[in-house]
Design a protein around this motif. Sequence first.
Motif, mmCIF file in Angstrom:
data_model
loop_
_atom_site.group_PDB
_atom_site.id
_atom_site.type_symbol
_atom_site.label_atom_id
_atom_site.label_comp_id
_atom_site.label_asym_id
_atom_site.label_seq_id
_atom_site.Cartn_x
_atom_site.Cartn_y
_atom_site.Cartn_z
ATOM 1 N N ALA A 129 -15.358 -0.847 6.593
ATOM 2 C CA ALA A 129 -14.725 -2.131 6.596
ATOM 3 C C ALA A 129 -14.514 -2.595 5.336
ATOM 4 O O ALA A 129 -13.344 -3.002 4.680
ATOM 5 N N VAL A 130 -15.507 -2.717 4.541
ATOM 6 C CA VAL A 130 -15.681 -3.344 3.088
ATOM 7 C C VAL A 130 -14.891 -2.284 2.170
ATOM 8 O O VAL A 130 -13.976 -2.712 1.335
ATOM 9 N N LEU A 131 -14.961 -0.958 2.235
ATOM 10 C CA LEU A 131 -14.373 -0.002 1.491
ATOM 11 C C LEU A 131 -12.797 0.081 1.636
ATOM 12 O O LEU A 131 -12.123 0.233 0.976
ATOM 13 N N ALA A 132 -12.721 -0.059 3.136
ATOM 14 C CA ALA A 132 -11.173 -0.246 3.341
ATOM 15 C C ALA A 132 -10.417 -1.284 2.725
ATOM 16 O O ALA A 132 -9.324 -1.416 2.262
ATOM 17 N N ALA A 133 -11.069 -2.450 2.804
ATOM 18 C CA ALA A 133 -10.559 -3.698 2.229
ATOM 19 C C ALA A 133 -10.589 -3.685 0.679
ATOM 20 O O ALA A 133 -9.478 -3.849 0.175
ATOM 21 N N ILE A 134 -11.628 -2.943 0.005
ATOM 22 C CA ILE A 134 -11.454 -2.873 -1.273
ATOM 23 C C ILE A 134 -10.451 -1.879 -1.642
ATOM 24 O O ILE A 134 -9.534 -1.990 -2.765
ATOM 25 N N ASP A 135 -10.120 -0.738 -1.076
ATOM 26 C CA ASP A 135 -9.069 -0.077 -1.137
ATOM 27 C C ASP A 135 -7.494 -0.606 -1.221
ATOM 28 O O ASP A 135 -6.809 -0.271 -1.950
ATOM 29 N N HIS A 136 -7.604 -1.606 -0.271
ATOM 30 C CA HIS A 136 -6.229 -2.390 0.018
ATOM 31 C C HIS A 136 -6.185 -3.078 -1.137
ATOM 32 O O HIS A 136 -5.100 -3.009 -1.668
ATOM 33 N N GLY A 137 -7.165 -3.562 -2.073
ATOM 34 C CA GLY A 137 -6.949 -4.604 -2.953
ATOM 35 C C GLY A 137 -6.524 -3.839 -4.209
ATOM 36 O O GLY A 137 -5.808 -4.178 -5.043
ATOM 37 N N LEU A 138 -7.112 -2.605 -4.352
ATOM 38 C CA LEU A 138 -6.758 -1.744 -5.496
ATOM 39 C C LEU A 138 -5.458 -1.019 -5.545
ATOM 40 O O LEU A 138 -4.594 -1.009 -6.430
ATOM 41 N N GLU A 139 -4.979 -0.683 -4.318
ATOM 42 C CA GLU A 139 -3.731 0.117 -4.017
ATOM 43 C C GLU A 139 -2.540 -1.024 -4.273
ATOM 44 O O GLU A 139 -1.727 -0.390 -5.161
ATOM 45 N N ARG A 140 -2.894 -2.135 -4.109
ATOM 46 C CA ARG A 140 -1.698 -3.253 -4.229
ATOM 47 C C ARG A 140 -1.948 -4.268 -5.394
ATOM 48 O O ARG A 140 -1.115 -5.088 -5.394
ATOM 49 N N ARG A 141 -2.934 -4.059 -5.958
ATOM 50 C CA ARG A 141 -3.213 -4.673 -7.322
ATOM 51 C C ARG A 141 -3.258 -6.360 -7.017
ATOM 52 O O ARG A 141 -2.705 -6.965 -7.625
ATOM 53 N N LEU A 142 -3.847 -6.524 -5.964
ATOM 54 C CA LEU A 142 -3.910 -7.949 -5.394
ATOM 55 C C LEU A 142 -4.580 -8.915 -6.409
ATOM 56 O O LEU A 142 -5.509 -8.435 -6.917
ATOM 57 N N ALA A 143 -4.085 -10.092 -6.594
ATOM 58 C CA ALA A 143 -4.515 -11.078 -7.484
ATOM 59 C C ALA A 143 -5.583 -11.676 -6.918
ATOM 60 O O ALA A 143 -5.679 -12.244 -5.672
ATOM 61 N N LEU A 144 -6.344 -12.102 -7.715
ATOM 62 C CA LEU A 144 -7.606 -12.860 -7.142
ATOM 63 C C LEU A 144 -7.557 -14.339 -7.563
ATOM 64 O O LEU A 144 -7.267 -14.920 -8.711
ATOM 65 N N GLY A 145 -7.599 -15.279 -6.601
ATOM 66 C CA GLY A 145 -7.625 -16.528 -6.858
ATOM 67 C C GLY A 145 -8.927 -17.201 -7.379
ATOM 68 O O GLY A 145 -9.847 -16.273 -7.679
ATOM 69 N N PRO A 146 -8.868 -18.322 -7.415
ATOM 70 C CA PRO A 146 -10.074 -19.132 -8.231
ATOM 71 C C PRO A 146 -11.493 -18.887 -7.193
ATOM 72 O O PRO A 146 -11.505 -19.050 -5.980
ATOM 73 N N GLU A 147 -12.701 -19.154 -7.925
ATOM 74 C CA GLU A 147 -13.715 -18.942 -7.433
ATOM 75 C C GLU A 147 -14.003 -20.238 -6.532
ATOM 76 O O GLU A 147 -13.506 -21.204 -7.149
ATOM 77 N N GLU A 148 -15.025 -20.098 -5.770
ATOM 78 C CA GLU A 148 -15.471 -21.341 -4.978
ATOM 79 C C GLU A 148 -16.807 -21.736 -5.769
ATOM 80 O O GLU A 148 -18.062 -20.844 -5.707
ATOM 81 N N THR A 149 -16.986 -22.955 -6.394
ATOM 82 C CA THR A 149 -17.976 -23.213 -7.151
ATOM 83 C C THR A 149 -18.855 -24.252 -6.339
ATOM 84 O O THR A 149 -20.035 -24.452 -6.783
ATOM 85 N N GLY A 150 -18.569 -24.907 -5.144
ATOM 86 C CA GLY A 150 -19.078 -25.758 -4.660
ATOM 87 C C GLY A 150 -19.562 -25.209 -2.887
ATOM 88 O O GLY A 150 -19.946 -24.051 -3.050
ATOM 89 N N ASN A 151 -19.539 -26.018 -2.100
ATOM 90 C CA ASN A 151 -19.973 -25.739 -0.837
ATOM 91 C C ASN A 151 -18.858 -25.038 -0.293
ATOM 92 O O ASN A 151 -17.887 -25.693 0.324
ATOM 93 N N ALA A 152 -18.874 -23.866 0.281
ATOM 94 C CA ALA A 152 -17.786 -23.064 0.922
ATOM 95 C C ALA A 152 -17.440 -23.315 2.236
ATOM 96 O O ALA A 152 -16.454 -23.038 2.745
ATOM 97 N N TYR A 153 -18.554 -24.054 2.684
ATOM 98 C CA TYR A 153 -18.378 -24.545 4.228
ATOM 99 C C TYR A 153 -17.235 -25.627 4.183
ATOM 100 O O TYR A 153 -16.765 -25.865 5.417
ATOM 101 N N ARG A 154 -17.109 -26.226 3.254
ATOM 102 C CA ARG A 154 -15.948 -27.138 3.045
ATOM 103 C C ARG A 154 -14.729 -26.936 2.505
ATOM 104 O O ARG A 154 -13.866 -27.591 2.441
ATOM 105 N N ALA A 155 -14.578 -25.474 2.171
ATOM 106 C CA ALA A 155 -13.525 -24.944 1.434
ATOM 107 C C ALA A 155 -12.217 -24.793 2.539
ATOM 108 O O ALA A 155 -12.463 -24.151 3.649
ATOM 109 N N SER A 156 -11.170 -24.844 2.014
ATOM 110 C CA SER A 156 -10.044 -24.386 2.905
ATOM 111 C C SER A 156 -9.678 -22.882 2.550
ATOM 112 O O SER A 156 -10.518 -22.239 1.810
#
Length: 430
Positions: free
Chosen positions: A343-370
């Motif tokens: 599953a991890v490799l399929a998702a990575i391949d998906h990102g590479l094939e479509r050159r998906l853009a990465l959003g900003p990192e989560e610097t705080g408590n991700a349990y409170r993240a949207s």
Amino acid sequence: MLLAIPDLQGRLKGKWYDAQHFFKHIAHGGAEFCAYVLATDVEMSPVSGFALTSWETGYQDLAVNPVLSTLRTLPWMEGTAVALGDAVHHDGTPIEIAPRQILHQQLTRLSRHGLHPKVGIETEFALYKGTYADAEQAGYQGLRPLTTENLDYALDHDPEADRFLRRLQRALAGAGMPMEAIKTEAGPGQVEVTFPYGEALAACDQHPLFKHAVRTLALRAGLAPTFMAAPETGHANGLHLHVSLWSTAISQLNEPGSHRELSQIGQHAIAGLLAGLPELALFYAPNVNSYKRFTPGSFAPTTFTWGYDNRTCAVRVVGRGEGLHLEIRVPGADANPYLALSAVLAAIDHGLERRLALGPEETGNAYRASGTSVPRTLGQARTTFQNSALAQEAFGAEVVEHYARLAQMELDHDQRLVTDAERQRWLARA
């Protein structure tokens, strides 16, 4: 001499042969197993509904070709060696739904980008005093963890725990599977074992043998280990996958000359994980219990976020320079590592094939993240997986339908059960 194949749950199933017979007849000629070992639930229930084999087809055999490069001795079983095998049809073509073959396929797909992964697996499990038979006789009530305090990073253990940890370490080293580290964890009776980085298939091939060693040695010591994702309310066991991407001998995740900056490949890979993993949960959270691990404050993620050295995220970027790698924290200890990594490799391949853009990192408590939430139930995950264009593209319709059927078996089993928790909540109130 054992010949084994990893089943759908990531356990070893096989036969015990006389060594002379194995090397004369089986090593190069193969063997036959009933195909239901790859078409059944954790209780080995023969059922209808699988295309590979079922009551309707008479439960025919499949062929197993030993992979002699996996041959190793098992110090925890005196005078015994094991070889893993690949499941194939009688015409020699691979059985596509076999976990080892699914991982083979994802490694081939990733190689289109000139990349191969290196993988380290980190697994948590819990140890209870008494055997599985003792637990069953007690109705699985009053289980006694081997340790009750928070012994995370502790270097002093009682004699019982110390003996088990030392025996496990020696046994794995003797099998050519030396661990990188072992430690007790925060949960009751919890142990974490980390294995060194290596080739992806070899890392997964070691894992069922590791679990076999844990169970064998624990039972001899009068202990009952469990790799359940949530063995008790409020406690969680994870299977964290540490993954990097390489081209020849050069890591491709970090920007050259940078200690911590992600390359474009690294950014696309993480973006693919965040976009793809929500659709592929059946491969890393395969059971009803798996979803009880995803709770705030458990160190298991609840949303798909990423961050540098942030253990509240689903994808943690950790390390520096060529040691920079991704820790994928969504799989539970109950996951089949071949499938979770696929599953991890399929998702990575998906990102590479479509050159998906990465959003900003989560610097705080991700349990409170949207953001996209981890699926809340196995039923939700099954529906998403079965309808996923990514799953169909990466694994094929045959694989998707096979594992959707397996998930439905788990759902059907759970729906029929009246639990202690239901009686506790409703017996006097309904």
